[in-house]
Design an enzyme around this catalytic site. Structure first.
Site, PDB file in Angstrom:
ATOM      1  N   ASP A  68     -35.484  -5.100  22.255  1.00  0.00           N
ATOM      2  CA  ASP A  68     -36.053  -6.151  23.090  1.00  0.00           C
ATOM      3  C   ASP A  68     -37.398  -5.617  23.540  1.00  0.00           C
ATOM      4  OD1 ASP A  68     -36.116  -8.698  24.155  1.00  0.00           O
ATOM      5  OD2 ASP A  68     -35.199  -8.106  26.045  1.00  0.00           O
ATOM      6  N   GLY A 149     -46.840 -12.930  18.064  1.00  0.00           N
ATOM      7  CA  GLY A 149     -46.639 -12.902  19.512  1.00  0.00           C
ATOM      8  C   GLY A 149     -47.959 -12.845  20.261  1.00  0.00           C
TER       9      GLY A 149
END
Length: 192
Positions: A68, A149
């Site tokens: 993550d 991203g």
């Protein structure tokens, strides 16, 4: 050695595959026929990585790792952090996330930020955590076409270009994920 990387993000999968030695066969969730939506319900990066890794290990009985990653902006008290992928709401959309962040930083002089990655490895009944941090700053506008991203608006310290202006090889040597993956790879080599 076969290892499952618990991700559906094809960009992340390709990035990590380039960093692993040939002795490790990386399997995706698709490779093991896992199409489940593994909810990341924790409030920390470490805990979310554990949720994903534990889910795969329990359901498929395979060695795996999960990660993550969060972008933590100093003047926004660490936001978007654990909510980076869905900062602008669902469904997650990189462009919307970047625009929301740029708007939130409008007028802020302090644009210091860091990317942080947490990797949880479940291997032969044991669990290990690896972390990587890359410090930098948020640009005022997007620069570059590579990466994914927040890469077009993040400039790492010591460089005059964004992650999105770097080749994947350049980025992987200094990025948060690259650092965490290097720690993972070194560990795997040490036990083989």
């Amino acid at each position: 050695m076969k290892l499952v990387f618990a991700t559906n993000n094809l960009n992340k999968l390709a990035e990590v595959q380039k960093m692993l030695p040939n002795s490790i066969e990386l399997l995706s969730l698709k490779d093991i026929n896992c199409f489940d939506d593994i909810e990341e319900t924790a409030t920390t990066l470490d805990a979310n990585a554990k949720i994903k890794a534990n889910y795969i290990t329990k359901k498929f009985e395979l060695n795996c790792f999960a990660d993550d990653t969060g972008l933590e902006v100093e003047s926004l008290n660490g936001q978007p952090g654990v909510y980076s992928a869905r900062y602008a709401g669902e469904p997650s959309n990189s462009e919307n996330n970047m625009q929301k962040l740029l708007k939130a930083l409008d007028g802020h002089k302090n644009r210091k930020a860091q990317f942080r990655t947490s990797i949880c490895l479940n291997l032969n009944g044991n669990q290990f955590l690896f972390n990587g941090i890359c410090k930098g700053e948020i640009l005022t506008q997007k620069e570059g076409e590579e990466g994914f991203g927040y890469d077009p608006i993040f400039k790492p310290n010591g460089f005059n270009k964004s992650f999105a202006q770097m080749t994947s090889e350049e980025k992987n040597t200094i990025s948060h994920r690259g650092i965490a993956i290097k720690k993972l790879v070194e560990f795997l080599k040490s036990i083989n």
